[in-house]
Design a protein around this motif. Sequence first.
Motif, PDB file in Angstrom:
ATOM      1  N   GLY A 236      41.778  50.784  33.301  1.00  0.00           N
ATOM      2  CA  GLY A 236      40.935  51.922  33.701  1.00  0.00           C
ATOM      3  C   GLY A 236      41.546  52.759  34.811  1.00  0.00           C
ATOM      4  N   ILE A 237      40.693  53.133  35.746  1.00  0.00           N
ATOM      5  CA  ILE A 237      41.115  54.037  36.817  1.00  0.00           C
ATOM      6  C   ILE A 237      42.175  53.366  37.699  1.00  0.00           C
ATOM      7  CG2 ILE A 237      40.282  55.224  38.894  1.00  0.00           C
ATOM      8  CD1 ILE A 237      37.596  55.655  37.396  1.00  0.00           C
ATOM      9  N   GLY A 238      42.008  52.071  37.958  1.00  0.00           N
ATOM     10  CA  GLY A 238      42.965  51.355  38.812  1.00  0.00           C
ATOM     11  C   GLY A 238      44.363  51.361  38.214  1.00  0.00           C
ATOM     12  N   LEU A 255      46.392  44.496  42.211  1.00  0.00           N
ATOM     13  CA  LEU A 255      45.490  43.356  42.453  1.00  0.00           C
ATOM     14  C   LEU A 255      44.329  43.404  41.469  1.00  0.00           C
ATOM     15  CD1 LEU A 255      44.158  42.116  45.881  1.00  0.00           C
ATOM     16  CD2 LEU A 255      42.551  42.604  44.019  1.00  0.00           C
ATOM     17  N   ASP A 256      43.984  42.246  40.946  1.00  0.00           N
ATOM     18  CA  ASP A 256      42.765  42.133  40.133  1.00  0.00           C
ATOM     19  C   ASP A 256      42.329  40.674  40.116  1.00  0.00           C
ATOM     20  OD1 ASP A 256      40.679  42.679  38.099  1.00  0.00           O
ATOM     21  OD2 ASP A 256      41.801  44.532  37.784  1.00  0.00           O
ATOM     22  N   VAL A 257      41.178  40.416  39.521  1.00  0.00           N
ATOM     23  CA  VAL A 257      40.669  39.037  39.480  1.00  0.00           C
ATOM     24  C   VAL A 257      41.572  38.172  38.592  1.00  0.00           C
ATOM     25  CG1 VAL A 257      38.249  39.444  40.022  1.00  0.00           C
ATOM     26  CG2 VAL A 257      39.045  39.809  37.687  1.00  0.00           C
ATOM     27  N   PRO A 258      41.658  36.846  38.890  1.00  0.00           N
ATOM     28  CA  PRO A 258      42.548  35.968  38.108  1.00  0.00           C
ATOM     29  C   PRO A 258      42.376  36.062  36.591  1.00  0.00           C
ATOM     30  CG  PRO A 258      41.828  34.846  40.090  1.00  0.00           C
ATOM     31  CD  PRO A 258      41.085  36.153  40.060  1.00  0.00           C
ATOM     32  N   PRO A 259      41.152  36.195  36.029  1.00  0.00           N
ATOM     33  CA  PRO A 259      41.065  36.286  34.550  1.00  0.00           C
ATOM     34  C   PRO A 259      41.806  37.497  33.961  1.00  0.00           C
ATOM     35  CG  PRO A 259      38.892  35.835  35.497  1.00  0.00           C
ATOM     36  CD  PRO A 259      39.807  36.126  36.643  1.00  0.00           C
ATOM     37  N   GLN A 260      42.121  38.479  34.795  1.00  0.00           N
ATOM     38  CA  GLN A 260      42.827  39.677  34.296  1.00  0.00           C
ATOM     39  C   GLN A 260      44.346  39.573  34.477  1.00  0.00           C
ATOM     40  OE1 GLN A 260      41.245  41.733  32.604  1.00  0.00           O
ATOM     41  NE2 GLN A 260      39.131  41.415  33.217  1.00  0.00           N
ATOM     42  N   GLN A 261      44.839  38.354  34.760  1.00  0.00           N
ATOM     43  CA  GLN A 261      46.259  38.168  35.097  1.00  0.00           C
ATOM     44  C   GLN A 261      47.208  38.806  34.074  1.00  0.00           C
ATOM     45  OE1 GLN A 261      47.627  35.656  37.858  1.00  0.00           O
ATOM     46  NE2 GLN A 261      49.156  37.261  37.541  1.00  0.00           N
ATOM     47  N   LEU A 278      43.591  38.023  42.673  1.00  0.00           N
ATOM     48  CA  LEU A 278      42.735  37.669  43.809  1.00  0.00           C
ATOM     49  C   LEU A 278      41.367  38.307  43.622  1.00  0.00           C
ATOM     50  CD1 LEU A 278      42.447  36.680  46.864  1.00  0.00           C
ATOM     51  CD2 LEU A 278      43.284  38.937  47.504  1.00  0.00           C
ATOM     52  N   ASP A 279      40.334  37.553  43.983  1.00  0.00           N
ATOM     53  CA  ASP A 279      38.986  38.131  44.018  1.00  0.00           C
ATOM     54  C   ASP A 279      38.802  38.751  45.405  1.00  0.00           C
ATOM     55  OD1 ASP A 279      36.215  38.533  44.341  1.00  0.00           O
ATOM     56  OD2 ASP A 279      35.778  36.996  42.822  1.00  0.00           O
ATOM     57  N   ILE A 280      38.502  40.046  45.453  1.00  0.00           N
ATOM     58  CA  ILE A 280      38.432  40.715  46.761  1.00  0.00           C
ATOM     59  C   ILE A 280      37.253  40.235  47.609  1.00  0.00           C
ATOM     60  CG2 ILE A 280      39.683  42.853  46.207  1.00  0.00           C
ATOM     61  CD1 ILE A 280      36.867  44.191  45.852  1.00  0.00           C
ATOM     62  N   VAL A 355      36.987  54.352  46.608  1.00  0.00           N
ATOM     63  CA  VAL A 355      36.444  54.974  45.406  1.00  0.00           C
ATOM     64  C   VAL A 355      34.920  54.861  45.450  1.00  0.00           C
ATOM     65  CG1 VAL A 355      36.391  54.982  42.886  1.00  0.00           C
ATOM     66  CG2 VAL A 355      38.536  54.484  44.084  1.00  0.00           C
ATOM     67  N   SER A 356      34.286  56.002  45.616  1.00  0.00           N
ATOM     68  CA  SER A 356      32.829  56.069  45.599  1.00  0.00           C
ATOM     69  C   SER A 356      32.406  56.474  44.185  1.00  0.00           C
ATOM     70  CB  SER A 356      32.361  57.076  46.659  1.00  0.00           C
ATOM     71  OG  SER A 356      30.959  57.226  46.628  1.00  0.00           O
ATOM     72  N   SER A 357      31.363  57.260  44.050  1.00  0.00           N
ATOM     73  CA  SER A 357      30.897  57.705  42.728  1.00  0.00           C
ATOM     74  C   SER A 357      29.867  58.806  42.947  1.00  0.00           C
ATOM     75  CB  SER A 357      30.218  56.532  42.000  1.00  0.00           C
ATOM     76  OG  SER A 357      29.445  57.012  40.916  1.00  0.00           O
ATOM     77  N   GLN A 405      36.575  52.101  30.107  1.00  0.00           N
ATOM     78  CA  GLN A 405      35.788  51.034  29.501  1.00  0.00           C
ATOM     79  C   GLN A 405      34.368  51.013  30.080  1.00  0.00           C
ATOM     80  OE1 GLN A 405      38.546  47.800  29.029  1.00  0.00           O
ATOM     81  NE2 GLN A 405      36.875  46.320  29.073  1.00  0.00           N
ATOM     82  N   MET A 406      34.268  51.358  31.408  1.00  0.00           N
ATOM     83  CA  MET A 406      32.956  51.342  32.071  1.00  0.00           C
ATOM     84  C   MET A 406      32.021  52.363  31.418  1.00  0.00           C
ATOM     85  SD  MET A 406      32.196  51.910  36.162  1.00  0.00           S
ATOM     86  CE  MET A 406      32.534  50.372  36.958  1.00  0.00           C
ATOM     87  N   THR A 407      32.530  53.575  31.151  1.00  0.00           N
ATOM     88  CA  THR A 407      31.660  54.615  30.587  1.00  0.00           C
ATOM     89  C   THR A 407      31.517  54.456  29.066  1.00  0.00           C
ATOM     90  OG1 THR A 407      33.577  56.096  30.659  1.00  0.00           O
ATOM     91  CG2 THR A 407      31.933  56.389  32.361  1.00  0.00           C
TER      92      THR A 407
END
Length: 463
Positions: A236-238, A255-261, A278-280, A355-357, A405-407
Amino acid sequence: MSDQYQVFAKSPIGKFVIKNLGLPSPLALDRFESATPVIKGAVLVGAAPGGMLSDSISQVLSNVHANSYAGNNVELQQAAAKSGLTLNAFNEGDKESKFKAVIFDASGIQNSEQLNELHKFFSPIARQIASSGRVIVVGLTPETASTIKQAIAQRALEGFVKSVGKEFKKGIAAHLIHVDADAAANLESSLRFALSPRSAYVSGQVIRVSKAAVVNVDWAKPLAGKTALVTGASRGIGEAIAHVLARDGAHVICLDVPPQQADLDRVASEIGGSAVALDITAADAGEQIKAAAVAQGGLDIIVHNAGITRDKTLANMKQDMWDLVININLSAAERINDYLLNNSGLNENGRIVCVSSISGIAGNLGQTNYAASKAGVIGLVKFTAPLLKKGVTINAVAPGFIETQMTAAIPFAIREAGRRMNSMSQGGLPVDVAETIALFASSASTGLNGNVVRVCGQSLLGA
Ligand code: NAP
């Protein structure tokens, strides 16, 4: 995700149906391509008498080799001569010429009566701006004006620019750059951004430029030698942010969560960067982020992009949905910033971009948790900015409807409304958010601190 309506609108039958039913006709926006000029096409320049920013504007136009034109304006001709800008003559009765950008120095406007300078300059050429063109008004930050009358008139520019953004159509974006009274030398990064296709999906926004040290950069690689870390970078945006910052010369730690390795490794390898799973929300996330950048000479840029939604109306929202969204979208960024700023985790002239919205600006049904977190991000920027030292800055982007994917997960009718309810009649692309983040990340943007710029095609929501 592809926009089927936009594909349909381009077909012969689509054009016929859209014209006859008066439906929005989205135009393919110009997007930035490497190794191309900042602006392709003619630029018309104008100024109210006594403008204080014409020298800086001319200098930037000269630096980007813009094919520039002006009517019979002696002050502009003098400014152009000083900066070595060739200013071609524009015959004010000429109704044929088309301009890719029109820039107006409004800083000389001292009171509301003189706002007629806007009408005098723009009205005759309003139909002469090319598709995907730019209308750029450069004025004085009202808070730094020397009289109340001047402050009022400079504030009025915002309404003018926002209306132009809504009126001109054809993918034309309107920008207002408010420059503090002593910050003319810091204009360049913002004006280059506004002129270029990098700002394709930014319209009706105000960028505020403050006085800061002027840092010279190689504009082709403004992040050369810098190390950036992007959270939520596996898709996505990242992912787009990681690509754009790497294109601009940075070493990017994804950086992203371990399941997204797997996806994280893919993105990192595509851009010659590195990956951190890493989980932030981890208690030691700040420490781990600092450690990840040590081998690269420390961290110069952090982009807090990772974010989630857990939508439900407030009456149906479980406590864990609330807590998770606030923790990931807001509290984690706060904790990481605190750690980095208090433990020499960010180099001098460092950059924090959040990143806001538009949800955080306008609010949204079913998003009390998300909107609170994203409004909090704006608070984080606003209240941290004045405290920063050594050239460090903090800014935010607030995306509108971006094709990710979010939208894609939004129900069809709501998705289609979100996509069309803006001046561009289309959703933005992840790269549009990334380009705006790259503006704030640039070493040349030390004068940008505390800004929140919407990347929303001038969405009607919260406008
Ligand atoms: P996305 O496709 O869902 O990507 C977000 C990434 O962040 C995912 O890989 C996600 O992993 C990761 N992430 C989530 N929680 C994390 C954590 N605790 N630690 C590390 N990484 C984590 O989202 P997007 O559409 O690209 O959005 C990116 C940002 O833009 C978000 O902050 C979002 O709120 C904001 N935004 C997006 C839009 C839009 O239209 N798309 C509009 C306005 C604002 P998982 O797989 O675990 O979720």
